[in-house]
Design a protein around this motif. Sequence first.
Motif, PDB file in Angstrom:
ATOM      1  N   PRO A  53      33.472 -30.443  38.335  1.00  0.00           N
ATOM      2  CA  PRO A  53      32.347 -30.546  38.268  1.00  0.00           C
ATOM      3  C   PRO A  53      32.176 -31.884  36.925  1.00  0.00           C
ATOM      4  O   PRO A  53      31.395 -32.292  35.979  1.00  0.00           O
ATOM      5  CB  PRO A  53      31.817 -29.276  37.379  1.00  0.00           C
TER       6      PRO A  53
ATOM      7  N   PHE B 190      37.136 -26.547  40.784  1.00  0.00           N
ATOM      8  CA  PHE B 190      36.148 -25.934  39.939  1.00  0.00           C
ATOM      9  C   PHE B 190      36.674 -26.340  38.541  1.00  0.00           C
ATOM     10  O   PHE B 190      35.271 -25.510  38.464  1.00  0.00           O
ATOM     11  CB  PHE B 190      36.133 -24.682  41.116  1.00  0.00           C
TER      12      PHE B 190
ATOM     13  N   ILE C  78      32.405 -20.118  43.858  1.00  0.00           N
ATOM     14  CA  ILE C  78      32.841 -21.317  43.690  1.00  0.00           C
ATOM     15  C   ILE C  78      32.477 -22.520  44.648  1.00  0.00           C
ATOM     16  O   ILE C  78      32.835 -24.268  44.279  1.00  0.00           O
ATOM     17  CB  ILE C  78      34.480 -21.040  43.703  1.00  0.00           C
TER      18      ILE C  78
ATOM     19  N   THR D 244      27.795 -28.996  44.889  1.00  0.00           N
ATOM     20  CA  THR D 244      27.131 -29.283  44.297  1.00  0.00           C
ATOM     21  C   THR D 244      27.557 -29.907  43.086  1.00  0.00           C
ATOM     22  O   THR D 244      27.111 -31.616  42.757  1.00  0.00           O
ATOM     23  CB  THR D 244      26.391 -28.515  43.004  1.00  0.00           C
ATOM     24  N   ALA D 245      28.863 -30.431  42.904  1.00  0.00           N
ATOM     25  CA  ALA D 245      29.376 -31.381  42.192  1.00  0.00           C
ATOM     26  C   ALA D 245      29.555 -32.499  42.908  1.00  0.00           C
ATOM     27  O   ALA D 245      30.188 -33.646  42.968  1.00  0.00           O
ATOM     28  CB  ALA D 245      30.833 -30.620  41.156  1.00  0.00           C
TER      29      ALA D 245
ATOM     30  N   VAL E  64      29.309 -24.413  43.189  1.00  0.00           N
ATOM     31  CA  VAL E  64      29.600 -25.828  42.230  1.00  0.00           C
ATOM     32  C   VAL E  64      30.206 -26.386  42.834  1.00  0.00           C
ATOM     33  O   VAL E  64      29.994 -27.577  42.424  1.00  0.00           O
ATOM     34  CB  VAL E  64      30.761 -24.386  41.439  1.00  0.00           C
TER      35      VAL E  64
END
Length: 112
Positions: free
Chosen positions: A95, A91, A9, A15-16, A12
């Motif tokens: 994204p 999360f 998590i 990177t988002a 993610v």
Amino acid sequence: MVCAGALLISGVLITALWKTFEKAGEPGWAAIVPIYNTLTLLRIVDKPWWWLLLMLIPYVNIVMLVWVANLLAKRFGKTEGFTVGLLFLPFIFYPQLAWGKATFQRPAQPAV
């Protein structure tokens, strides 16, 4: 097992946020630098650096978190419902900002 899920998590979200910063015209690497990532987020939503100081005050920081999340959602053309998603399910919703069709929109500059 819990640790692996937390790492996934976190990866993610990092990177988002990196991609979201890049979509807004800021350096993506700023997402991984503590404090500077908050300053970069404030720059994206066109708020002054001293808002970071307000985020250090208990209870005021909650209001500031909601406000900045709402301004971020607005910059990408999203609604208040998306703001709620950013706050409670980051999360999933970060994204969507990063890899979805949302585009960054600078506010119109007032005529001088």
